[in-house]
Design a protein around this motif. Structure first.
Motif, PDB file in Angstrom:
ATOM      1  N   CYS A  27     -67.678 -31.883 109.059  1.00 17.97           N
ATOM      2  CA  CYS A  27     -66.666 -31.782 109.896  1.00 17.97           C
ATOM      3  C   CYS A  27     -66.219 -33.157 110.276  1.00 17.97           C
ATOM      4  CB  CYS A  27     -66.586 -30.813 111.045  1.00 17.97           C
ATOM      5  SG  CYS A  27     -65.207 -30.389 111.260  1.00 17.97           S
ATOM      6  N   ILE A  64     -63.647 -33.610 113.268  1.00 11.19           N
ATOM      7  CA  ILE A  64     -64.932 -33.236 114.658  1.00 11.19           C
ATOM      8  C   ILE A  64     -65.870 -34.827 114.022  1.00 11.19           C
ATOM      9  CG2 ILE A  64     -67.140 -32.402 116.205  1.00 11.19           C
ATOM     10  CD1 ILE A  64     -65.827 -29.664 114.891  1.00 11.19           C
ATOM     11  N   PHE A 122     -60.680 -25.178 115.452  1.00 12.46           N
ATOM     12  CA  PHE A 122     -62.070 -25.216 114.335  1.00 12.46           C
ATOM     13  C   PHE A 122     -62.008 -23.996 113.663  1.00 12.46           C
ATOM     14  CE2 PHE A 122     -65.505 -23.616 116.113  1.00 12.46           C
ATOM     15  CZ  PHE A 122     -65.744 -24.357 116.977  1.00 12.46           C
ATOM     16  N   ILE A 172     -69.003 -24.716 110.323  1.00  9.55           N
ATOM     17  CA  ILE A 172     -67.947 -25.275 111.043  1.00  9.55           C
ATOM     18  C   ILE A 172     -66.867 -25.913 110.396  1.00  9.55           C
ATOM     19  CG2 ILE A 172     -67.620 -26.581 113.093  1.00  9.55           C
ATOM     20  CD1 ILE A 172     -69.375 -24.828 114.754  1.00  9.55           C
ATOM     21  N   GLU A 173     -65.843 -25.670 110.100  1.00  4.40           N
ATOM     22  CA  GLU A 173     -64.706 -26.624 110.079  1.00  4.40           C
ATOM     23  C   GLU A 173     -63.709 -26.967 110.380  1.00  4.40           C
ATOM     24  OE1 GLU A 173     -64.449 -25.787 104.957  1.00  4.40           O
ATOM     25  OE2 GLU A 173     -65.521 -23.894 105.796  1.00  4.40           O
ATOM     26  N   SER A 174     -63.195 -27.823 109.851  1.00  5.14           N
ATOM     27  CA  SER A 174     -61.559 -28.374 110.714  1.00  5.14           C
ATOM     28  C   SER A 174     -60.567 -27.288 110.542  1.00  5.14           C
ATOM     29  CB  SER A 174     -61.668 -29.498 111.459  1.00  5.14           C
ATOM     30  OG  SER A 174     -61.515 -30.078 110.402  1.00  5.14           O
TER      31      SER A 174
END
Lengths: 328, 327
Positions: free
Chosen positions: A87, A90, A317, A324-326
């Motif tokens: 990501c 992050i 996120f 997991i993605e922002s």
């Protein structure tokens, strides 16, 4: 810890000393750096009847050999290499990604995405170097729950959509890796087993396979139950031992180490309930980078509490099928 | 009064040898050094060289306070408030301890010092090199590069304001790669390994700063407190000797630990009182709660100042003074 087993790598090179010192060292059985470091300079000088200059020489030679063993791959790899978290936002908050060497701790309430984060990193570590991966496998130590295999299968099947790119050579490289095969999983429930795993199993696994990531999910579970209140000193000693050993492994083999921690509510804050990572100061002293995850009804946040590589920041996120993605 | 031979730091067999030759006190030894026949008799063992013995016999030379250079050099940080409480910065020839909870800015301050020790002499800096002994993997090349870039940017800005008296040679050295190569990082996991500093200093004689971050990390697995104490004091002896001999600053970082006493639990710097005696400056760093990049440094021990505190902030450029509106 390592016992006094003489191994070739910390043997002293006797050739560099004068004949008298050589004879003394041979006679006294002082052939490895560990034997030398049992004594202080003054003790060695007195006990083996050496001159001050000769003793100094012995210590300098021993420390030369000993420091060169701290990091076996120092000249082979670029140091402070980064690993992507999968990501971009992050990564940016962390100063480029996760940094090699040292222990990264991720803490937060239950259900706020700690395991998702770890699973994702277990996949990104297998990515080719051009994607900021390390092209190596991972060890995943579960202490709380069974390893979520269906979730990781889902993430693997979505991986290729995430890294869609124009370059076909990169794409084929991306698809070649069999992601599931490169994650070694171990289920552990007690401190004793965890010690055994880290002291004995891991060093062997590191010799035979290309492993660059160790995840312990979570370190807290085993340490919370087993000790009574009066055993706090023993607990902090066990924790310190474990963390020190993990850290040494990390420096020696160039590993990324991720430990999941739970949170405890702190009463000392007058403003009300505040969540702080568990396990107290004795553990926190040994953590290199501390991350904290939190969840509000509408969004999730990942916060950098401290890190030598970047300042404190917070990034929102979401958890999707891919991991997991922002938020943009 | 004659000084007996056994008070000299000679090996046992050497002392026996001298005794057999009838040399009982230092005066005899001095005389015998001028007597070639006697000299060859005891020097044949090759245990001590002649110059070593001569050095041992030399009485220490006293220096009066007036002769001493009162202005001792120091490494300025980029934060005026910290420089003020330390009387100009981290002082050469002395040991400074930084303690604080994790995330209180110890390593950041250490890395900043590695940059500030390189300030060229034309800007009243030391233009020297630094050794970073890294035991806890807190050395961040990424972060140091950021700090160096900020410094180089600052210098080129002040140069555009018509700064005179800078030669091109020094300016050429002020680039990121060159400055990074002047910070020598050594990874360690045992305090005994500090002996390697003797050879490192021979190779890089222009070093004016040694950072040990952290000093306590290698001591964590040692359970025997007596052995731990011996190790600590030997390491401090070594660092103090080097600091004197090469006139360089030593900076140690220390962790905090919980101490249980009659008032409940309190938090103190680790390693206890005997260690506290050995350092000349102690700073306790902490983060200001509810302030994103504000920190305080509390001076706990100093020869020059009474207890006082300074505020600083850590930006992406490095350690800096707090902006006035934040105070």
């Amino acid at each position: 810890m390592d016992q006094m087993t003489p191994s070739a790598e910390d043997d002293l090179d006797l050739e560099v000393f004068d004949p008298y010192t050589q004879a003394v060292l041979l006679k006294g059985g002082l052939l490895t750096t560990k034997h030398i470091f049992q004594y202080t300079e003054a003790e060695l000088q007195k006990k083996f009847n050496l001159t001050a200059a000769a003793t100094r020489r012995v210590f300098i030679e021993a420390s030369k050999i000993s420091t060169s063993n701290v990091n076996s791959g120092r000249y082979k790899e670029p140091h402070n290499q980064v690993l992507t978290t999968g990501c971009d936002h992050i990564d940016k908050a962390l100063g480029g990604g996760l940094f090699k060497y040292g222990i990264t701790e991720i803490s937060g309430e239950s259900g706020c995405g700690k395991t998702q984060f770890c699973l994702q990193i277990a996949l990104t570590v297998q990515l080719p170097l051009s994607f900021k991966g390390a092209k190596s496998g991972a060890v995943y130590i579960c202490t709380e729950d069974r390893f979520p295999s269906s979730r990781i299968q889902q993430m693997i099947s979505n991986l290729r959509f995430k890294y869609q790119c124009d370059n076909r050579i990169d794409m084929s490289e991306l698809c070649q890796t069999n992601y599931g095969d490169n994650i070694l999983i171990s289920h552990i429930a007690t401190v004793e087993d965890l010690k055994k795993c880290i002291h004995e199993m891991l060093p062997k696994a590191l010799l035979h396979r290309s492993i660059k990531l160790i995840v312990i999910d979570s370190i807290t579970a085993v340490f919370r139950g087993e000790y009574t209140l009066s055993e706090a000193p023993r607990r902090s000693r066990d924790l310190r031992d474990l963390a020190f050993c993990l850290h040494n492994l990390s420096v020696k083999h160039g590993l990324w180490i991720i430990c999941v921690n739970q949170v405890t509510s702190s009463m000392s804050d007058i403003t009300g309930k505040k969540l702080v990572p568990s396990l107290g100061l004795s553990w926190a002293n040994l953590v290199t980078t501390r991350l904290l995850m939190s969840k509000t009804p509408c969004s999730r946040y990942i916060e950098v509490i401290f890190s030598p590589h970047s300042g404190p920041t917070s990034v929102p996120f979401v958890v999707t099928e891919q991991g997991i993605e922002s938020l943009n | 009064m004659n000084r007996p031979i056994w008070t000299l730091p000679l090996s046992k067999s050497m002392q026996n040898k001298l005794n057999k030759l009838g040399i009982k006190c230092c005066e005899d030894l001095v005389d015998s050094l001028d007597d070639p026949e006697l000299k060859s008799k005891y020097l044949r063992t090759h245990l001590e060289s002649e110059s070593e013995i001569r050095n041992m016999l030399k009485p220490p030379k006293p220096v009066t306070a007036a002769e001493l250079d009162i202005e001792c050099d120091s490494i300025a940080t980029f934060c005026k408030a910290i420089d003020e409480i330390l009387n100009g910065g981290v002082q050469l020839g002395r040991i400074t301890e930084l303690s604080g909870a994790p995330g209180s800015g110890k390593s950041q301050l250490c890395m900043q010092l590695c940059v500030s020790v390189q300030i060229p002499t034309c800007f009243e800096g030391l233009q020297s090199e630094a050794i970073y002994v890294d035991t806890n993997s807190n050395f961040s090349e990424h972060r140091i590069t950021e700090m160096i870039n900020a410094f180089v940017g600052h210098v080129s800005k002040s140069l555009s304001n018509d700064f005179k008296g800078v030669d091109n040679e020094t300016l050429k050295c002020l680039n990121t790669a060159e400055m990074l190569s002047k910070i020598h990082r050594i990874q360690m996991n045992d305090l005994n390994q500090l002996h390697i500093l003797y050879t490192t200093l021979e190779r890089h004689p222009n070093v004016k700063l040694i950072v040990v971050d952290s000093f306590v990390m290698p001591l964590y697995p040692i359970e025997n407190s007596l052995k731990k104490n011996t190790l600590v004091h030997n390491a401090i002896d070594l660092l103090q000797t080097i600091a004197y001999k090469h006139n360089l600053a030593v900076v140690l970082t220390n962790d905090l630990t919980t101490v249980v006493n009659e008032n409940g639990t309190e938090i103190f710097p680790a390693l206890g009182d005997s260690f506290a005696h050995r350092v000349q400056f102690r700073l306790l760093l902490s983060k200001i709660p509810n302030c994103s990049d504000g920190y305080t440094a509390l001076l706990k021990k100093s020869i020059e100042h009474s207890r006082c505190a300074a505020r600083f902030m850590i930006s992406s450029d490095g350690v800096r003074d707090m902006l006035t509106e934040q105070q």
